[in-house]
Write a protein that holds these residues in place. Structure first.
Motif, PDB file in Angstrom:
ATOM      1  N   LEU A 273      -9.015 -16.590  52.842  1.00 19.49           N
ATOM      2  CA  LEU A 273      -8.434 -15.478  52.099  1.00 19.49           C
ATOM      3  C   LEU A 273      -7.275 -15.950  51.235  1.00 19.49           C
ATOM      4  O   LEU A 273      -7.030 -15.406  50.157  1.00 19.49           O
ATOM      5  CB  LEU A 273      -7.949 -14.385  53.056  1.00 19.49           C
ATOM      6  N   ILE A 274      -6.562 -16.972  51.702  1.00 23.03           N
ATOM      7  CA  ILE A 274      -5.451 -17.527  50.928  1.00 23.03           C
ATOM      8  C   ILE A 274      -6.002 -18.330  49.752  1.00 23.03           C
ATOM      9  O   ILE A 274      -5.565 -18.164  48.607  1.00 23.03           O
ATOM     10  CB  ILE A 274      -4.574 -18.436  51.807  1.00 23.03           C
ATOM     11  N   LYS A 275      -6.977 -19.180  50.035  1.00 25.02           N
ATOM     12  CA  LYS A 275      -7.535 -20.052  49.001  1.00 25.02           C
ATOM     13  C   LYS A 275      -8.126 -19.241  47.856  1.00 25.02           C
ATOM     14  O   LYS A 275      -7.995 -19.617  46.684  1.00 25.02           O
ATOM     15  CB  LYS A 275      -8.600 -20.965  49.611  1.00 25.02           C
TER      16      LYS A 275
ATOM     17  N   VAL B 177      -5.026  -8.047  51.492  1.00 23.71           N
ATOM     18  CA  VAL B 177      -5.497  -7.166  52.558  1.00 23.71           C
ATOM     19  C   VAL B 177      -4.593  -5.943  52.634  1.00 23.71           C
ATOM     20  O   VAL B 177      -3.371  -6.060  52.569  1.00 23.71           O
ATOM     21  CB  VAL B 177      -5.499  -7.885  53.927  1.00 23.71           C
ATOM     22  N   LEU B 178      -5.200  -4.773  52.785  1.00 22.28           N
ATOM     23  CA  LEU B 178      -4.498  -3.547  53.135  1.00 22.28           C
ATOM     24  C   LEU B 178      -4.972  -3.137  54.514  1.00 22.28           C
ATOM     25  O   LEU B 178      -6.177  -2.990  54.740  1.00 22.28           O
ATOM     26  CB  LEU B 178      -4.807  -2.428  52.132  1.00 22.28           C
ATOM     27  N   SER B 179      -4.045  -2.959  55.453  1.00 18.98           N
ATOM     28  CA  SER B 179      -4.428  -2.535  56.794  1.00 18.98           C
ATOM     29  C   SER B 179      -3.730  -1.223  57.123  1.00 18.98           C
ATOM     30  O   SER B 179      -2.501  -1.126  57.050  1.00 18.98           O
ATOM     31  CB  SER B 179      -4.064  -3.604  57.832  1.00 18.98           C
ATOM     32  N   ILE B 180      -4.517  -0.203  57.452  1.00 20.04           N
ATOM     33  CA  ILE B 180      -4.003   1.083  57.899  1.00 20.04           C
ATOM     34  C   ILE B 180      -4.359   1.234  59.373  1.00 20.04           C
ATOM     35  O   ILE B 180      -5.538   1.150  59.749  1.00 20.04           O
ATOM     36  CB  ILE B 180      -4.588   2.237  57.064  1.00 20.04           C
ATOM     37  N   VAL B 181      -3.357   1.419  60.197  1.00 23.76           N
ATOM     38  CA  VAL B 181      -3.569   1.441  61.646  1.00 23.76           C
ATOM     39  C   VAL B 181      -2.722   2.546  62.271  1.00 23.76           C
ATOM     40  O   VAL B 181      -1.784   3.050  61.664  1.00 23.76           O
ATOM     41  CB  VAL B 181      -3.199   0.081  62.284  1.00 23.76           C
ATOM     42  N   GLY B 182      -3.050   2.897  63.502  1.00 26.97           N
ATOM     43  CA  GLY B 182      -2.255   3.829  64.283  1.00 26.97           C
ATOM     44  C   GLY B 182      -1.382   3.089  65.265  1.00 26.97           C
ATOM     45  O   GLY B 182      -1.783   2.051  65.804  1.00 26.97           O
ATOM     46  N   THR B 183      -0.187   3.619  65.512  1.00 28.62           N
ATOM     47  CA  THR B 183       0.703   2.958  66.480  1.00 28.62           C
ATOM     48  C   THR B 183       0.061   2.876  67.857  1.00 28.62           C
ATOM     49  O   THR B 183       0.359   1.975  68.631  1.00 28.62           O
ATOM     50  CB  THR B 183       2.034   3.718  66.595  1.00 28.62           C
ATOM     51  N   GLU B 184      -0.843   3.825  68.170  1.00 29.39           N
ATOM     52  CA  GLU B 184      -1.453   3.858  69.498  1.00 29.39           C
ATOM     53  C   GLU B 184      -2.929   3.464  69.473  1.00 29.39           C
ATOM     54  O   GLU B 184      -3.676   3.747  70.406  1.00 29.39           O
ATOM     55  CB  GLU B 184      -1.262   5.245  70.112  1.00 29.39           C
ATOM     56  N   ASP B 185      -3.319   2.787  68.392  1.00 26.82           N
ATOM     57  CA  ASP B 185      -4.673   2.215  68.348  1.00 26.82           C
ATOM     58  C   ASP B 185      -4.768   1.124  69.401  1.00 26.82           C
ATOM     59  O   ASP B 185      -3.926   0.220  69.463  1.00 26.82           O
ATOM     60  CB  ASP B 185      -4.952   1.646  66.960  1.00 26.82           C
ATOM     61  N   PHE B 186      -5.793   1.165  70.221  1.00 29.08           N
ATOM     62  CA  PHE B 186      -5.877   0.246  71.361  1.00 29.08           C
ATOM     63  C   PHE B 186      -6.089  -1.212  70.956  1.00 29.08           C
ATOM     64  O   PHE B 186      -5.803  -2.122  71.740  1.00 29.08           O
ATOM     65  CB  PHE B 186      -6.979   0.702  72.326  1.00 29.08           C
ATOM     66  N   ILE B 187      -6.572  -1.463  69.713  1.00 30.04           N
ATOM     67  CA  ILE B 187      -6.765  -2.861  69.299  1.00 30.04           C
ATOM     68  C   ILE B 187      -5.728  -3.305  68.261  1.00 30.04           C
ATOM     69  O   ILE B 187      -5.818  -4.419  67.754  1.00 30.04           O
ATOM     70  CB  ILE B 187      -8.192  -3.098  68.762  1.00 30.04           C
ATOM     71  N   PHE B 188      -4.762  -2.461  67.959  1.00 32.09           N
ATOM     72  CA  PHE B 188      -3.725  -2.826  66.986  1.00 32.09           C
ATOM     73  C   PHE B 188      -2.990  -4.104  67.384  1.00 32.09           C
ATOM     74  O   PHE B 188      -2.905  -5.058  66.595  1.00 32.09           O
ATOM     75  CB  PHE B 188      -2.765  -1.637  66.818  1.00 32.09           C
TER      76      PHE B 188
END
Length: 504
Positions: free
Chosen positions: A189-191, A196-207
C-alpha cells in the motif's frame, strides 16, 4: 444540520478530480443484459461460472428489489452486479464492494450520483475476482477501483490489495478484519501510494486486534490512514448515514498525489508521508453521537522523500520532509535527529511556513560522519535549497548539530536545540569547548530545556557561559517542572519566531 467533514488542504483542483456530468475521455462499452433498478440507477446482473469463468447476463428477480438473494444462484455459479451512473464521470471511476451486497449502501449511492460505477462479485478474492476485474475493465471502467469493505468485505479488499496493489486506488474499510498474509503485505500500500479510510466503532469487537495494528503498521511505514472512531458503537451499524464524507474522501483519493518537487525522482527517492496524530472530536448529527477523528483528512499531510538504500540492515539515508508550499529561498532545517515524532509541534509549524525538514543519516558504526553530512548539504544546495540551513537537534543529537555547525559556520543561519547534551561522536573535541567559530560568525543559538533536565546544569548553562564569553548570542528557555522528556509538545511560537527571524 448535517455534519460535513472537509480536509484541511482541500483545493478546487482536488474537488474537480472527478467531474460528474462531464464528457469522459475513455470509451465505455455498454453492459449487456436486461437492466433493473437499484436506488434509481440502472443495474445489470450476471452469473459467472466458477470453473470456466464465463460471464453471462440475467435479469434479477423482482422479489430481490435492491438486494441479492443467493438462493437464486445455480450450483457452480457466482453472482456479479454492475450499477451504472446516469452520467459517468471522467475516467469512468468505479467503486468495488468487497462483500455483503446492499448492506448500508449509502456511500455507493452517493458515488453513483457523482458518476462512479458500482461493481460486485459475491465471492472471496481468487480467480473469479480476477475474471470479474478483466470483465468490467474491458468495458472501459477504471483499472484502479476504489474499494469498500465492511467486516468480511475488509478481509477481501485487503486481500486483493495485497496481491494486486497496482489495481487499487484507495480503500474504505469499515470495522474490517484482515488476514495475517494480507497484513504481512501492507508495505504494498505504501509502494503504490494507496490511502486508507477506516470507520470503526469504539466497541467493535475486532477494532483493537485488526484496525489498530493496521494503523500502527501504516504509520510506521509512512502510509496514509484516516480514522473515524464512532463513540459507543459496536460492529454494527456499519458506515455513517450521511455518506458525504466517505464519498468526498473517495473522490479525492482515486488519483495519487502529484506534488513531487524538482529535487526528487523515482530512481533516487522513495516517497512516503508525514502527518500529526492529533485527535479531534466531531459530532455525527444523524447518529446523535460523537466520533474521534484523526489522520490525513483532518490534518496537514507532507510528502517524505528517502534516498533509496540497499542496506541489508534497513538503514535509511537522507530523509526530506517537503512543505506543501516552499517559502521563498527554500529555507530548511538540518535536523540531526533520526526521526520526527508525530507531535513535533515546532517542525509542523515550520512545515506550514514553507520550511523543508532534512534528516542526515547515521550509516557508520561509530556514529555520524561529517563528510557524509557535507555531501548531502552540497547536493541540496545544488538543487536550490538555501545555503544557510537552521541546525537543530534534541538530546545528544543537539551536540551533533553543533559539531557540524562549528566546522561550517558560514553555512548556518541559526541553531535550535532541545534538552541538549553538548557532546558529539563526530569529532574527538567536544562542541562545548569549541564554540569560537560560531561566535565569530555571529550565529544565534536557542536552547530549550526542562528545568529539571540533568543536562541543563552540566551542558546548557556551561555552553551559555562559554558562548557569551566569546561574544556569541544565546537564548535559554527553561520549562518549569519538566525533566528531560517533555510532558507536552513544545509551544512553537517563540521557537518559530526565533528561527524565522534568524533565517538567512
Amino acid at each position: 444540520m448535517k455534519t460535513h467533514f472537509k480536509p484541511v488542504l482541500l483545493t478546487a483542483i482536488c474537488l474537480l478530480l472527478i467531474g460528474a456530468g462531464k464528457t469522459f475521455s475513455q470509451s465505455l462499452t455498454p453492459f449487456e443484459g436486461e437492466k433493473t433498478s437499484w436506488n434509481g440507477f440502472d443495474r445489470y446482473d450476471y452469473f459467472m461460472d466458477m470453473e470456466t469463468l464465463a460471464i453471462t447476463p440475467f435479469k434479477a428477480l423482482p422479489g430481490e428489489r435492491t438486494g441479492m438473494d443467493d438462493k437464486n444462484t445455480p450450483k457452480g455459479k457466482v453472482r456479479c452486479i454492475v450499477v451504472v451512473p446516469t452520467s459517468p464521470a471522467a475516467g469512468n471511476p468505479v467503486t468495488w464492494r468487497g462483500y455483503y451486497w446492499n448492506h448500508e449502501p449509502q456511500s455507493e449511492v452517493e458515488l453513483l450520483k457523482r458518476g462512479f460505477h458500482v461493481v460486485y462479485c459475491n465471492i472471496d478474492p481468487g480467480k473469479q475476482w480476477e475474471a470479474w476485474y478483466a470483465f468490467f475493465t474491458k468495458h472501459g471502467l477504471s483499472g484502479k477501483p476504489a474499494f469498500s469493505g465492511m467486516s468480511r468485505g475488509g478481509i477481501n479488499e485487503y486481500a486483493w490489495a495485497a496481491e494486486h496493489p497496482d489495481k487499487v486506488s484507495c480503500l474504505y474499510a469499515d470495522n474490517p478484519a484482515i488476514r495475517p498474509e494480507s497484513f504481512a503485505k501492507l508495505d504494498g500500500l505504501i509502494k503504490y501510494d494507496i490511502p486508507v479510510l477506516s470507520i470503526v466503532g469504539t466497541e467493535d469487537f475486532i477494532f483493537p486486534t485488526n484496525t489498530v495494528p493496521i494503523e500502527d503498521a501504516l504509520l510506521r511505514m509512512g502510509g496514509r490512514m484516516t480514522m473515524m472512531i464512532k463513540e459507543g458503537t459496536a460492529h454494527h451499524p456499519h458506515s455513517i448515514k450521511d455518506a458525504t464524507f466517505i464519498a468526498d474522501w473517495v473522490q479525492l483519493n482515486i488519483k495519487p498525489t502529484v506534488r513531487d518537487p524538482l529535487f526528487a525522482d523515482t530512481a533516487t527517492f522513495v516517497k512516503t508521508y508525514y502527518y500529526g496524530l492529533e485527535n479531534k472530536y466531531q459530532h455525527l448529527d444523524i447518529e446523535n453521537t460523537w466520533a474521534t477523528v484523526r489522520g490525513p483528512w483532518f490534518t496537514p499531510v507532507y510528502d517524505v522523500y528517502n534516498i533509496k538504500s540497499n542496506s541489508r540492515f534497513g538503514i535509511k539515508t537522507l530523509t526530506i520532509i517537503a512543505p506543501n508550499k516552499p517559502a521563498p529561498g527554500n529555507p530548511w532545517v538540518f535536523r540531526a535527529d533520526r526521526v520526527l515524532p508525530r507531535d513535533a509541534s515546532v517542525e509542523q509549524a515550520l512545515l506550514a511556513k514553507g520550511y523543508y525538514i532534512v534528516f542526515p543519516p547515521i550509516t557508520a558504526q561509530s556514529g555520524p560522519v561529517r563528510k557524509d553530512w557535507d555531501g548531502f548539504y552540497n547536493m541540496l544546495v545544488a538543487k536550490g535549497f538555501s545555503k544557510k540551513p537552521v541546525m537543530e537537534g534534541t538530546g545528544a543529537y543537539a551536540g551533533e548539530a553543533y559539531e557540524w555547525a562549528i566546522y561550517n559556520p558560514d553555512k548556518v543561519s541559526c541553531i535550535y536545540v532541545d534538552n541538549a547534551a553538548m557532546r558529539s561522536l563526530m569529532e574527538k573535541k567536544q562542541p562545548i569547548d569549541t564554540l569560537a567559530p560560531l561566535a565569530k560568525a555571529h550565529i544565534p543559538t536557542l536552547h530549550v530545556s526542562g528545568a529539571n533536565d540533568p543536562w541543563l546544569t552540566t551542558d546548557t548553562r556551561i555552553a551559555e557561559k562559554n558562548y557569551k564569553a566569546l561574544g556569541g548570542s544565546i537564548t535559554v528557555i527553561t520549562i518549569p517542572g519538566e525533566g528531560h522528556f517533555p510532558r507536552v509538545p513544545r509551544d512553537p511560537a517563540p521557537i518559530v519566531a526565533f528561527i524565522v527571524k534568524n533565517t538567512k
